[in-house]
Design a protein around this motif. Structure first.
Motif, short mmCIF file in Angstrom:
data_model
loop_
_atom_site.label_atom_id
_atom_site.label_comp_id
_atom_site.label_asym_id
_atom_site.label_seq_id
_atom_site.Cartn_x
_atom_site.Cartn_y
_atom_site.Cartn_z
N GLN A 212 0.82 -1.21 0.00
CA GLN A 212 0.00 0.00 0.00
C GLN A 212 0.86 1.27 0.00
N ILE A 213 2.05 1.20 0.59
CA ILE A 213 2.95 2.36 0.56
C ILE A 213 3.19 2.83 -0.86
N LEU A 214 3.27 1.89 -1.79
CA LEU A 214 3.64 2.21 -3.16
C LEU A 214 2.54 2.94 -3.93
N LEU A 215 1.30 2.83 -3.48
CA LEU A 215 0.18 3.35 -4.27
C LEU A 215 0.07 4.87 -4.23
N GLY A 216 0.53 5.49 -3.17
CA GLY A 216 0.34 6.93 -3.04
C GLY A 216 -1.03 7.25 -2.47
N PRO A 217 -1.64 8.39 -2.85
CA PRO A 217 -2.91 8.79 -2.26
C PRO A 217 -3.99 7.74 -2.47
N PRO A 218 -4.73 7.38 -1.43
CA PRO A 218 -5.81 6.40 -1.58
C PRO A 218 -7.05 7.05 -2.17
N VAL A 236 -0.07 11.71 -9.06
CA VAL A 236 1.03 11.01 -8.37
C VAL A 236 0.65 9.61 -7.94
N ARG A 237 -0.56 9.19 -8.22
CA ARG A 237 -1.05 7.90 -7.74
C ARG A 237 -0.60 6.76 -8.66
N LEU A 238 -0.51 5.54 -8.08
CA LEU A 238 -0.30 4.32 -8.83
C LEU A 238 -1.46 3.36 -8.55
N TRP A 239 -1.87 2.61 -9.58
CA TRP A 239 -2.98 1.66 -9.46
C TRP A 239 -2.45 0.24 -9.61
N ASP A 263 3.49 -10.79 -6.69
CA ASP A 263 4.10 -10.11 -7.82
C ASP A 263 3.05 -9.16 -8.39
N HIS A 264 3.45 -7.91 -8.65
CA HIS A 264 2.46 -6.88 -8.94
C HIS A 264 2.90 -6.00 -10.11
N ILE A 265 1.89 -5.39 -10.76
CA ILE A 265 2.11 -4.34 -11.76
C ILE A 265 1.29 -3.13 -11.32
N LEU A 266 1.96 -2.02 -11.09
CA LEU A 266 1.33 -0.78 -10.66
C LEU A 266 1.47 0.25 -11.79
N LEU A 267 0.39 1.01 -12.03
CA LEU A 267 0.34 1.86 -13.22
C LEU A 267 -0.03 3.30 -12.89
N VAL A 272 -3.14 3.28 -16.69
CA VAL A 272 -4.17 2.37 -16.19
C VAL A 272 -5.47 2.53 -16.96
N HIS A 273 -5.73 3.73 -17.49
CA HIS A 273 -6.98 3.93 -18.22
C HIS A 273 -6.90 3.44 -19.67
N ARG A 274 -5.76 2.82 -20.04
CA ARG A 274 -5.66 2.10 -21.31
C ARG A 274 -5.56 0.60 -21.09
N LEU A 275 -5.66 0.17 -19.83
CA LEU A 275 -5.58 -1.24 -19.49
C LEU A 275 -6.81 -1.99 -20.02
N THR A 276 -6.58 -3.06 -20.78
CA THR A 276 -7.70 -3.83 -21.32
C THR A 276 -7.90 -5.16 -20.60
N GLU A 277 -6.83 -5.78 -20.10
CA GLU A 277 -6.96 -7.01 -19.34
C GLU A 277 -5.67 -7.26 -18.57
N ALA A 278 -5.78 -8.12 -17.55
CA ALA A 278 -4.62 -8.47 -16.74
C ALA A 278 -4.76 -9.92 -16.31
N GLY A 279 -3.65 -10.55 -16.00
CA GLY A 279 -3.72 -11.94 -15.60
C GLY A 279 -2.41 -12.45 -15.04
N THR A 280 -2.43 -13.72 -14.66
CA THR A 280 -1.23 -14.45 -14.27
C THR A 280 -1.12 -15.67 -15.17
N GLY A 281 0.08 -16.23 -15.24
CA GLY A 281 0.28 -17.35 -16.16
C GLY A 281 0.32 -16.85 -17.59
N LEU A 282 -0.38 -17.53 -18.49
CA LEU A 282 -0.35 -17.18 -19.91
C LEU A 282 -1.67 -16.57 -20.35
N PRO A 283 -1.63 -15.53 -21.19
CA PRO A 283 -2.87 -14.97 -21.74
C PRO A 283 -3.61 -16.01 -22.57
#
Length: 318
Positions: A212-218, A236-239, A263-267, A272-283
């Motif tokens: 949560q420290i990494l996200l910035g303003p909640p 300044v926020r990350l999602w 393991d995380h991806i923060l944007l 983040v507003h161009r994100l279409t999908e996310a996952g683990t393993g293989l798409p």
């Protein structure tokens, strides 16, 4: 465009006390890793646990002639470090292990030893994409796996276990604070217009204090009512992309039978507003990642093919 992060688990050439014992085991590991990366087909992949720089070059060679490599110059005591694989030219913009100036050194053991920097460096690069420049930082924060004096993995008593658990948490929190400071530099208050990602093995789950420290303003996480409403924190926020990962796939490691997303991806806002999908393993598969369950002794998987982590990925509109 697909962006990913993957802990490659002890990527060493044969001969290291931490990696494969022989050439055949090494080649099997490389082949398993290359098969997954080829199926992912990432534009940029952050990697962790690169113990031998030459091993990452070997892996890149299996992927094809056009792959580029960047590695941090700040390994830990076992020689492992973070890096990137990319299909296009990489420009390193930061490689640091420094803690923020106002953060005091943190205690690391019973003798009073302290850490004045992160155990492993944070590496940031910029690549060109069809949508413009993308800047990404990769990290591998202090593990929850505890090591006691004399390289023991088991404590003498519960008091020792508690103390060393606290020392590990102190270090991970300090490293998260340092990584957030790097994110602030990369965002430069321009998160509404800059494509910035912070990714890697954060060694804790979504709601952990260190994550949560990494996200910035909640206030506008994915899935909340505030997500689609602009506010002054957007610059300044990350999602965290975790809420976009299907629930049955929302883990990247299995620890003593327990599924964890560590393991995380923060944007940034713009990304983040161009994100279409996310996952683990293989798409392209609804199946959850098939992973071994790991315990307290990392030496048990020395030389095993593949990795004990699943890759985490995010796909974007160009």
């Amino acid at each position: 465009m697909l962006l990913g992060t993957w802990n490659l688990e002890n990527l060493y050439r044969p001969g290291s006390p931490y990696g494969p014992k022989d050439k055949s085991a090494y080649e099997a590991k490389l082949a398993a890793l290359a098969s997954v990366i080829g199926a992912l087909d990432p534009a940029l992949l952050g990697v962790q646990e690169v113990g031998d720089p030459g091993a990452l070059e070997d892996l890149a060679g299996l992927l094809g002639v056009n792959w580029r490599v960047a590695l941090s110059a700040h390994p830990d005591g076992r020689g492992i470090r973070v890096g990137f694989l990319a299909r296009t030219e990489l420009t390193v913009v930061s490689d640091t292990a420094a803690l923020p100036a106002r953060l005091d050194p943190v205690q690391t053991d019973d003798s009073g030893g302290t850490a004045t920097g992160a155990g492993r460096g944070f590496l940031a690069v910029t690549v060109r994409t069809a949508a413009g420049p993308l800047t990404a930082a990769v990290a591998h924060l202090k593990s929850k796996l505890l090591t006691y004096p004399g390289d023991r993995f088991y404590p003498h008593d519960e008091g020792e276990r508690a103390r060393y658990g606290a020392y590990a948490l102190f270090r991970r929190a300090a490293e998260a604070t340092a990584l957030r400071a790097l994110a602030d530099e990369l965002l430069a208050g321009q998160g509404r217009s800059r494509d910035v990602a912070v990714l890697g093995d954060l060694n804790d789950e979504v709601q952990a204090a260190t994550t949560q420290i990494l996200l910035g303003p909640p206030g506008s996480e994915i899935g909340t009512t505030g997500y689609d409403h602009a506010d002054k924190g957007d610059a300044v926020r990350l999602w965290d992309t975790a809420p976009r990962i299907p629930a049955e796939q929302r883990y990247s490691r299995v620890n003593s039978g327990r599924r964890e997303l560590i393991d995380h991806i923060l944007l940034s806002h713009h990304l983040v507003h161009r994100l279409t999908e996310a996952g683990t393993g293989l798409p392209g598969t609804a199946a959850p990642p098939s992973l071994p369950s790991v315990g307290e002794d990392p030496a048990e998987r020395r030389g095993a093919p593949g990795s004990d982590h699943a890759p985490v990925w995010a796909r974007f509109e160009d």
